[in-house]
Design a protein around this motif. Structure first.
Motif, PDB file in Angstrom:
ATOM      1  N   GLY A  47       0.800  -1.158  -0.004  1.00 28.70           N
ATOM      2  CA  GLY A  47       0.046   0.105  -0.100  1.00 28.70           C
ATOM      3  C   GLY A  47       1.029   1.144  -0.095  1.00 28.70           C
ATOM      4  O   GLY A  47       0.556   2.402   0.353  1.00 28.70           O
ATOM      5  N   LYS A  48       2.027   1.123  -0.753  1.00 27.18           N
ATOM      6  CA  LYS A  48       2.883   2.353  -0.594  1.00 27.18           C
ATOM      7  C   LYS A  48       3.563   2.538  -2.000  1.00 27.18           C
ATOM      8  O   LYS A  48       3.388   1.743  -2.898  1.00 27.18           O
ATOM      9  CB  LYS A  48       4.136   2.111   0.318  1.00 27.18           C
ATOM     10  CG  LYS A  48       3.980   1.788   1.689  1.00 27.18           C
ATOM     11  CD  LYS A  48       5.056   1.159   2.393  1.00 27.18           C
ATOM     12  CE  LYS A  48       4.894   0.560   3.606  1.00 27.18           C
ATOM     13  NZ  LYS A  48       4.613   1.554   4.979  1.00 27.18           N
ATOM     14  N   THR A  58       2.202  10.423   0.686  1.00 28.96           N
ATOM     15  CA  THR A  58       1.030  10.953  -0.017  1.00 28.96           C
ATOM     16  C   THR A  58       0.720  12.174   0.467  1.00 28.96           C
ATOM     17  O   THR A  58       0.225  13.120  -0.318  1.00 28.96           O
ATOM     18  CB  THR A  58       0.036   9.855  -0.542  1.00 28.96           C
ATOM     19  OG1 THR A  58      -0.634   9.455   0.675  1.00 28.96           O
ATOM     20  CG2 THR A  58       0.509   8.861  -1.096  1.00 28.96           C
ATOM     21  N   GLY A  59       0.459  12.250   1.699  1.00 30.00           N
ATOM     22  CA  GLY A  59      -0.036  13.491   2.331  1.00 30.00           C
ATOM     23  C   GLY A  59      -1.353  13.859   1.975  1.00 30.00           C
ATOM     24  O   GLY A  59      -1.920  14.847   1.950  1.00 30.00           O
ATOM     25  N   MET A  60      -2.376  12.891   1.446  1.00 30.47           N
ATOM     26  CA  MET A  60      -3.780  13.077   1.356  1.00 30.47           C
ATOM     27  C   MET A  60      -4.588  12.679   2.303  1.00 30.47           C
ATOM     28  O   MET A  60      -4.902  11.666   2.954  1.00 30.47           O
ATOM     29  CB  MET A  60      -4.159  12.601   0.251  1.00 30.47           C
ATOM     30  CG  MET A  60      -3.691  12.684  -0.985  1.00 30.47           C
ATOM     31  SD  MET A  60      -3.727  14.335  -1.981  1.00 30.47           S
ATOM     32  CE  MET A  60      -5.419  14.201  -2.277  1.00 30.47           C
ATOM     33  N   ALA A 124       3.287  12.156  -3.576  1.00 30.63           N
ATOM     34  CA  ALA A 124       4.192  12.492  -2.478  1.00 30.63           C
ATOM     35  C   ALA A 124       5.416  13.466  -2.818  1.00 30.63           C
ATOM     36  O   ALA A 124       6.225  13.925  -1.777  1.00 30.63           O
ATOM     37  CB  ALA A 124       4.838  11.114  -2.273  1.00 30.63           C
ATOM     38  N   GLU A 125       5.531  13.537  -3.909  1.00 33.92           N
ATOM     39  CA  GLU A 125       6.667  14.417  -4.326  1.00 33.92           C
ATOM     40  C   GLU A 125       6.437  15.983  -4.383  1.00 33.92           C
ATOM     41  O   GLU A 125       7.235  16.809  -4.410  1.00 33.92           O
ATOM     42  CB  GLU A 125       7.275  13.961  -5.664  1.00 33.92           C
ATOM     43  CG  GLU A 125       8.410  12.754  -5.453  1.00 33.92           C
ATOM     44  CD  GLU A 125       8.618  11.952  -6.690  1.00 33.92           C
ATOM     45  OE1 GLU A 125       8.135  12.514  -7.759  1.00 33.92           O
ATOM     46  OE2 GLU A 125       9.330  10.851  -6.348  1.00 33.92           O
ATOM     47  N   VAL A 158      -4.251   5.618  -1.720  1.00 33.28           N
ATOM     48  CA  VAL A 158      -3.832   7.078  -1.752  1.00 33.28           C
ATOM     49  C   VAL A 158      -4.030   7.605  -0.102  1.00 33.28           C
ATOM     50  O   VAL A 158      -3.133   8.190   0.289  1.00 33.28           O
ATOM     51  CB  VAL A 158      -4.901   7.783  -2.310  1.00 33.28           C
ATOM     52  CG1 VAL A 158      -4.776   9.304  -2.001  1.00 33.28           C
ATOM     53  CG2 VAL A 158      -4.660   7.705  -3.875  1.00 33.28           C
ATOM     54  N   ILE A 159      -5.070   7.044   0.667  1.00 30.72           N
ATOM     55  CA  ILE A 159      -4.987   7.185   2.108  1.00 30.72           C
ATOM     56  C   ILE A 159      -4.251   6.492   2.913  1.00 30.72           C
ATOM     57  O   ILE A 159      -4.392   6.378   4.145  1.00 30.72           O
ATOM     58  CB  ILE A 159      -6.586   7.516   2.503  1.00 30.72           C
ATOM     59  CG1 ILE A 159      -7.314   6.116   2.202  1.00 30.72           C
ATOM     60  CG2 ILE A 159      -7.424   8.660   1.830  1.00 30.72           C
ATOM     61  CD1 ILE A 159      -8.853   6.117   2.953  1.00 30.72           C
ATOM     62  N   GLU A 160      -3.547   5.589   2.305  1.00 32.32           N
ATOM     63  CA  GLU A 160      -2.380   4.597   3.073  1.00 32.32           C
ATOM     64  C   GLU A 160      -3.108   3.833   4.166  1.00 32.32           C
ATOM     65  O   GLU A 160      -2.974   3.553   5.285  1.00 32.32           O
ATOM     66  CB  GLU A 160      -1.431   5.547   3.705  1.00 32.32           C
ATOM     67  CG  GLU A 160      -0.616   6.260   2.716  1.00 32.32           C
ATOM     68  CD  GLU A 160       0.241   7.159   3.355  1.00 32.32           C
ATOM     69  OE1 GLU A 160       0.220   7.593   4.528  1.00 32.32           O
ATOM     70  OE2 GLU A 160       1.383   7.688   2.574  1.00 32.32           O
TER      71      GLU A 160
END
Ligand code: AMP
Length: 558
Positions: A47-48, A58-60, A124-125, A158-160
């Motif tokens: 999941g990464k 991802t910071g979402m 993430a970037e 995306v939401i990890e």
């Protein structure tokens, strides 16, 4: 490879809880994966989009993701939110909504693993202002080409929170099975690199023994087993033993490569930016140009010069702003206790005694900046007892007892190190609130607010979910059992939160009592864990604030 190959695997993995079956499913996928996609598949299975130690995330937030789903489907965020509360899983919500929308859509380009992986990496970037819109755009781009089921897994990635029940152990066994290796070989390689993609590639090419520890990439720290008393300690590590203060700070792995220094926590988070003030000390007070060291970072009060409990520096670990001010408020001292790498040479296979000798040669000690952990080497029970008491008196947690001839074994509790701490008293606390869970826990009250007594009132002191089982048939208290007990006690509801009539009492273990502004008791329990329901107690028996304060003070030696 098409992304659907991976989502088929995800579905199969979600459908079984059996570790062996999961291993079989993943190893089959790995066997047919081409070398150039192996990286991406290994990360996506976890999941990464990066190895565990990589800072990029991802910071979402779920809110932002809701916005993206809204733009991709045209369904209002309010409606999406309603569904989300019902289902407890944004992935399932998007799957259902896309199903409806897709019937009218004309275009479809097949999503590839490469496309999904790259877009998630890009999330993430991107950093800084104006990136939110771009991030949302990357998700929309994926969702508009995704089949309903694919959209579910994209959103969960995306939401990890992938929820396919694949932990590190399964990945390890699957790589071993796919490439005909022993799981222990994979585990050793992983503990040195913390990157299953790198390990899988090496396993595929029969190059596992080429994998080396690298300055700049964290290794899994060596761990200790708990012992109850000094005799047990000696028995576990042999005589003579090396005893050290067990400090109440946090583990810090120092990677020095000339002027490039990286600092990692025990969970491999990179905290170099948060502790910039110690970089100069590392440059000047460590005689080696290149090395990896193991240390405990301990906060002290600039006023009293005394060590402060962990909670004070714990605020520094996640700080992104006002770092300089915090550094002045809670300065830290580096207590070094081990060395794993010197120049290009791994020291893992040297004895504890030898590693400590090297350490003593290379550190220039300076009080309140960098020191070696206080240690004795002894075979005398009384001497060790005295050292233990002295350590506790100084406000430390206890002692570490280490075998003088043990190697440094990354990531494993192998017995070369043991820890001795006083046994913590438990608290009897009453449940006054709870929150409906998400995903697998959607039908259970899962995060329980626990309170102590103050006169006729109950004051909150923490939230607990640990120590309760998800499965019914296992030993111990289960979520469904506790939910059954709590449902009749619901007084009011707000969103997912419920207030409860104080009735159900739990015996709670914890690591430590801390000051806190989060709860109205002004205290919080660190790492609380449910031991059992105390039906034998009445509300009169619930521990009061006075007892909490007493334990707090005893613990702090106030
Ligand atoms: P615990 O967190 O109770 O499992 O204890 C292990 C932790 O104690 C390590 O991860 C370190 O952060 C900490 N620690 C404190 N002093 C020492 C020491 N002298 N040697 C090794 N670990 C230490």
């Amino acid at each position: 490879m098409d992304y659907s190959n991976l989502t088929n695997t995800y579905r199969e993995l979600e459908a079984t809880t059996k570790r062996l079956e999961k291993t079989e499913i993943i190893s089959e996928l790995l066997k047919k994966t081409k070398e150039k996609e192996l990286n991406q598949i290994i990360y996506l299975l976890q999941g990464k989009a990066f190895p565990k130690w990589d800072e990029r995330k991802t910071g979402m937030s779920s809110r932002l993701v809701l916005k993206a789903i809204n733009s991709a489907t045209g369904i209002s965020t309010t409606d999406l939110e309603k569904e989300w509360v019902k289902k407890g899983d944004l992935g399932n919500v998007v799957e259902e909504q896309i199903k409806k929308v897709k019937q009218t859509s004309l275009f479809k380009t097949k999503l590839t693993i490469d496309k999904v992986f790259k877009n998630i990496q890009k999330l993430a970037e991107l950093e800084g202002k104006g990136t939110v819109t771009k991030k949302i755009q990357y998700i929309i781009e994926l969702l508009t080409s995704a089949e309903p089921e694919e959209s579910k897994y994209i959103i969960r990635t995306v939401i990890e929170d992938l929820r396919i029940g694949v932990k590190d152990g399964v990945i390890k066994d699957s790589i071993a099975k796919a490439f005909s290796k022993e799981p222990i070989q994979i585990e050793k390689a992983y503990n040195l690199t913390n990157d299953f993609a790198e390990v899988a590639m090496a396993a595929k090419n029969n190059k596992l023994s080429d994998l080396k520890m690298q300055v700049g990439k964290p290794i899994n720290p060596m761990l200790a087993i708990k012992v109850e008393n000094i005799e047990e300690g000696f028995k576990a590590v042999g005589m003579p033993a090396q005893a050290e203060y067990k400090l109440d700070g946090f583990r810090l792995q120092i990677h020095k490569n000339n002027s490039e220094i990286n600092l990692f926590t025990r969970k491999l988070e990179n905290v170099t930016k948060q502790f910039e003030e110690i970089l100069l000390i590392i440059k000047s007070n460590i005689k080696l140009k290149k090395c990896i060291l193991d240390a405990e970072l301990v906060g002290y009060s600039p006023k009293t010069n005394k060590y402060l409990p962990f909670q004070h520096i714990s605020q520094r670990v996640r700080r992104k702003y006002n770092i300089e001010a915090m550094a002045k408020e809670v300065p830290v001292e580096i207590n070094v206790f081990d060395i794993m790498c010197k120049g290009e040479t791994s020291l893992l296979d040297l004895s504890q005694e030898k590693r400590r000798e090297i350490l003593e040669e290379i550190i220039i000690e300076e009080k309140h900046k960098i020191i070696l952990t206080n240690k004795i080497i002894t075979e005398n029970k009384k001497e060790l007892e005295k050292f233990y008491k002295e350590s506790l008196k100084k406000g430390n947690e206890g002692v570490m007892i280490k075998s003088t001839d043990s190697n440094y074994v990354p990531g494993r509790r192998v017995g070369g190190w043991v820890k001795l701490k006083p046994i913590q008293e438990t608290l009897d606390l009453v449940i006054t609130g709870a929150e409906w869970g998400e995903g697998k826990r959607a039908n259970w009250l899962s995060s329980l607010t626990i309170s102590c007594k103050e006169g006729d009132e109950f004051l909150e002191i923490g939230k607990v979910g640990t120590g309760i089982r998800e499965k019914e048939n296992e030993e111990g208290l289960s979520f469904s059992q506790i939910t059954k007990e709590l449902e009749p006690l619901i007084i009011s509801k707000k969103g997912k939160e419920v207030k409860l009539e104080p009735k159900l009492i739990l015996e709670i273990a914890y690591e430590e009592i801390q000051n806190s502004n989060n709860y109205n008791s002004k205290y919080a329990l660190r790492f609380p864990r449910v031991l059992k329901i105390r039906n034998d107690l009445s509300l009169n028996d619930v521990d009061d604030l006075e007892r909490v304060e007493k334990i707090y003070k005893k613990q702090r030696k106030i």
